[in-house]
Design an enzyme around this catalytic site. Structure first.
Site, PDB file in Angstrom:
ATOM      1  N   CYS A   1       0.829  -1.207   0.000  1.00 64.87           N
ATOM      2  CA  CYS A   1       0.000   0.000   0.000  1.00 64.87           C
ATOM      3  C   CYS A   1       0.869   1.264   0.000  1.00 64.87           C
ATOM      4  CB  CYS A   1      -0.991  -0.030   1.157  1.00 64.87           C
ATOM      5  SG  CYS A   1      -2.345   1.162   0.967  1.00 64.87           S
TER       6      CYS A   1
ATOM      7  N   HIS B   1      -3.827  -4.804   0.761  1.00 64.62           N
ATOM      8  CA  HIS B   1      -3.330  -5.204   2.078  1.00 64.62           C
ATOM      9  C   HIS B   1      -3.403  -6.722   2.242  1.00 64.62           C
ATOM     10  CE1 HIS B   1      -2.727  -1.330   4.221  1.00 64.62           C
ATOM     11  NE2 HIS B   1      -3.576  -0.888   3.310  1.00 64.62           N
TER      12      HIS B   1
ATOM     13  N   GLU C   1      -1.900  -8.600   4.261  1.00 55.30           N
ATOM     14  CA  GLU C   1      -1.855  -9.033   5.660  1.00 55.30           C
ATOM     15  C   GLU C   1      -3.243  -9.211   6.263  1.00 55.30           C
ATOM     16  OE1 GLU C   1      -2.371  -4.620   5.997  1.00 55.30           O
ATOM     17  OE2 GLU C   1      -1.262  -5.986   4.682  1.00 55.30           O
TER      18      GLU C   1
END
Length: 255
Positions: free
Chosen positions: A110, A211, A213
């Site tokens: 990002c 993202h 994660e």
């Protein structure tokens, strides 16, 4: 594996102090993929601190966060651009430069993708609702939007997550405008926005605008980075061993 962080005001019990801050999802993703997470908050004197830090790492993750300063790419600040965080920008630029010099594997997430693009001489759209006429990438309230990106065949990214359509978690209002030097686009959305890129060279640099994660069911990008970091570590130790061997031979000759 080094992960960049902020220095933020934080409260715990009676304490209200500045502290290193990074959501747990990031280091959970690293450790679940077989890596060891090392947090890297901004340091004073980043040009001298970054090399010392990188000497102890095998890989680098440039994490998400607030907007990169537009002054770094020669743009006039937009009213909706986040307040400048020069400590983090300077620290991450120094870390990225050092990682590239060492050919260390890098995953940029990002904000990290945007910082890499700026470091390579590119520019950013400061507010995508004005540039593209859509709020689809940041719906607000701490809720991640879901978007579909198209991953290019034959890319390093496709080797890890497959080519074609791929659903991602988005939370950003800025994005790549002019692509930086030596970068190749490897994923886009249907409006043409760059969603991923990689280095045109043979070094491992993967940047994603989303993202990863946030998806605990899919750690492939992190597993790929950990594998590259392991190979980098072995290669580094091999080089160090060769240097020590050469030095030993030189001493024997002169003995």
């Amino acid at each position: 594996m080094g992960l960049t962080t902020y220095l933020e005001q934080a409260k715990q019990g009676v304490w209200d102090v500045r502290a290193a801050f990074l959501p747990q999802q990031y280091f959970d993703a690293v450790t679940a993929s077989g890596g060891i997470a090392v947090l890297l908050p901004p340091q004073p004197g980043p040009e001298s601190a970054a090399p010392a830090v990188l000497d102890g790492l095998d890989g680098l993750i440039l994490t998400g966060g607030l907007d990169v300063q537009p002054e770094l790419y020669g743009a006039v600040r937009h009213p909706l651009t986040d307040p400048a965080r020069p400590d983090r920008d300077a620290w991450e630029l120094a870390l990225f430069a050092g990682a590239e010099e060492r050919r260390m594997p890098v995953l940029a997430i990002c904000r990290g993708l945007q910082l890499v693009n700026v470091a390579r001489g590119g520019t950013l759209h400061q507010h995508l609702p004005e540039a593209l006429g859509t709020e689809r990438y940041r719906i607000g309230g701490g809720v991640f939007a879901t978007n579909e990106v198209h991953v290019s065949e034959g890319s390093r990214l496709a080797e890890q997550i497959g080519a074609g359509g791929f659903a991602v978690h988005s939370y950003h209002h800025q994005g790549v405008d002019r692509l930086g030097e030596g970068l190749v686009v490897t994923a886009q959305t249907d409006d043409g926005l760059v969603q991923a890129f990689e280095s045109a060279g043979d070094g491992y640099l993967v940047g994603v605008q989303w993202h990863p994660e946030e998806n605990a069911e899919d750690r492939r990008l992190f597993a790929g980075l950990v594998a590259e970091a392991a190979a980098f570590s072995v290669a580094g130790r091999g080089s160090a061993s060769e240097e020590r061997s050469d030095e030993t031979k030189r001493r024997e000759v002169h003995a």
